[in-house]
Scaffold this active site. Structure first.
Site, mmCIF file in Angstrom:
data_model
loop_
_atom_site.group_PDB
_atom_site.id
_atom_site.type_symbol
_atom_site.label_atom_id
_atom_site.label_comp_id
_atom_site.label_asym_id
_atom_site.label_seq_id
_atom_site.Cartn_x
_atom_site.Cartn_y
_atom_site.Cartn_z
ATOM 1 N N GLY A 223 0.766 -1.234 0.000
ATOM 2 C CA GLY A 223 0.000 0.000 0.000
ATOM 3 C C GLY A 223 0.798 1.284 0.000
ATOM 4 O O GLY A 223 0.250 2.337 0.322
ATOM 5 N N GLY A 224 2.073 1.241 -0.362
ATOM 6 C CA GLY A 224 2.879 2.461 -0.361
ATOM 7 C C GLY A 224 2.341 3.532 -1.286
ATOM 8 O O GLY A 224 2.205 4.695 -0.901
ATOM 9 N N ASP A 240 -4.787 -6.389 -5.435
ATOM 10 C CA ASP A 240 -3.617 -7.229 -5.190
ATOM 11 C C ASP A 240 -4.062 -8.458 -4.405
ATOM 12 O O ASP A 240 -4.848 -8.320 -3.452
ATOM 13 C CB ASP A 240 -2.556 -6.468 -4.387
ATOM 14 C CG ASP A 240 -1.169 -7.096 -4.523
ATOM 15 O OD1 ASP A 240 -1.026 -8.288 -4.183
ATOM 16 O OD2 ASP A 240 -0.243 -6.403 -4.969
ATOM 17 N N ASP A 277 2.990 -0.577 -9.987
ATOM 18 C CA ASP A 277 4.383 -0.807 -9.575
ATOM 19 C C ASP A 277 4.511 -2.276 -9.173
ATOM 20 O O ASP A 277 4.525 -2.612 -7.998
ATOM 21 C CB ASP A 277 4.754 0.123 -8.414
ATOM 22 C CG ASP A 277 6.208 -0.032 -7.980
ATOM 23 O OD1 ASP A 277 7.058 -0.292 -8.851
ATOM 24 O OD2 ASP A 277 6.478 0.106 -6.770
ATOM 25 N N LYS A 307 10.030 -3.033 -15.198
ATOM 26 C CA LYS A 307 11.175 -3.756 -14.665
ATOM 27 C C LYS A 307 12.126 -4.126 -15.805
ATOM 28 O O LYS A 307 11.693 -4.685 -16.818
ATOM 29 C CB LYS A 307 10.723 -5.028 -13.936
ATOM 30 C CG LYS A 307 9.628 -4.800 -12.909
ATOM 31 C CD LYS A 307 9.994 -3.768 -11.857
ATOM 32 C CE LYS A 307 8.832 -3.497 -10.914
ATOM 33 N NZ LYS A 307 9.113 -2.445 -9.933
#
Length: 351
Positions: A223-224, A240, A277, A307
């Site tokens: 959860g950033g 997620d 992300d 990535k």
């Protein structure tokens, strides 16, 4: 000691900086942007010398025509000092003299002093002592010391036995942080370091997250990124199969779907912001974002990390952008300071 007028020189010299380990890719970008340029490593892994056959204005113009992905910061070499040939007691006075010779550039302008020291350099003074000494010089020549909102920056880089000095605006240097190493204060209850990436993207791409209404965060756990958007007042749908941080679970603006994003469908035009992300392969990520395209409003913003898992990262980036351009306008691809083995894309959905 030397001082150069890089505005008028036909050949100019610069220091380029990248994230650690990505100097070869940044050097290749420079070679492609500036015909006839020469580059060589200055400090292993992240800094290098650029010799441009063009003057200052044209060198910067060539780099800005196709904004680089991996070149994080650039500093002209307007002055230099050989540390092995200089008495220690003379280093600061000679550095002050180099800065003083730039009086016409600095007078009347808010000026920051940025000092960087490579590991093992022979420069004998601390960052604090250097800034304190040069603040007095700035006052004497009619400049205002201002580290927070400078109009121009005095960049000082010490490596091995050399001290390099350059002058430029934040836009010319590509950052208003030393070496482009933007740093944020870690909060006591911060969920993850990943939050810094989204904060940096906001600054790098000129965004304001408070202007968005509904966001979808793909691969959100723990959860950033979601936490930052919630702080900005955005309603977030977080997807997620992993668990979100307990501090977020009862947030009134959070909808949490404990599923894989590929299993979820939404009504058209639901979201005006998509963020992603995830540690998926680049093409898996592309497919996922494109599959969710219809749920985005026209003109919606997308911030996505790619990535770099393969041996040919430049080709990977080209392939990813080519696929995404079927549905998005890709405004910028950039390796942010807080990226690691990845880059960040800033896109908007095509009308």
């Amino acid at each position: 000691m030397s001082f150069n007028d890089t505005d008028n020189k036909l050949v100019t010299t610069w220091i380029g900086t990248s994230n650690t380990g990505y100097a070869p890719l940044a050097m290749e970008e420079v070679r492609r942007s500036i015909d006839g340029s020469a580059v060589r490593i200055l400090a292993p892994a992240e800094t290098f010398i650029i010799e441009s056959p063009l003057n200052r204005e044209e060198t910067l113009r060539q780099l800005q025509m196709q904004p680089p992905v991996f070149l994080r910061h650039i500093q002209p070499i307007d002055g230099s000092l050989n540390l092995t040939e200089t008495e220690e007691s003379a280093v600061l006075p000679l550095l002050a003299n180099i800065v003083g010779q730039a009086q016409e550039i600095l007078r009347g302008r808010r000026t920051a002093v940025h000092v960087r020291r490579a590991e093992g350099c022979a420069y004998p003074h601390s960052v604090f002592d250097t800034k304190t000494s040069l603040d007095g010089v700035l006052r004497d020549i009619g400049a205002t010391a201002d580290q927070r909102s400078p109009e121009i920056i005095v960049s000082i880089y010490a490596v091995k036995d050399q001290l390099y000095v350059g002058f430029g605006t934040p836009d010319e240097l590509m950052s208003d942080w030393p070496g482009g190493a933007i740093r944020f204060q870690r909060e006591e209850e911060q969920i993850s370091r990943a939050k810094f990436k989204l904060l940096e993207a906001e600054r790098a791409f000129g965004l304001d997250y408070t202007q968005y209404r509904e966001a979808i965060d793909i691969g959100a756990a723990p959860g950033g990124w979601t936490s930052l958007l919630l702080e900005r007042g955005v309603s977030v749908t977080a997807i997620d199969p992993g668990a979100m941080h307990p501090s977020l679970r009862n947030h009134p603006k959070l909808t949490y779907l404990k599923r894989n994003a590929s299993e979820v469908k939404f009504k058209p035009n639901t979201f005006d912001l998509l963020v992603c992300d995830m540690s998926w392969s680049p093409m898996q990520m592309v497919k996922l974002v494109l599959d969710l395209n219809e749920s985005l409003a026209y003109g919606a913003t997308a911030i996505v990390t790619i990535k770099l898992m393969h041996r040919k990262p430049l080709q990977t980036i080209r392939d990813v952008i080519a696929k995404l351009e079927s549905a998005f306008i890709v405004h910028r691809a950039k390796q942010l300071f807080h990226n690691r083995e990845e880059i960040t894309l800033f896109m908007t959905k095509q009308y």
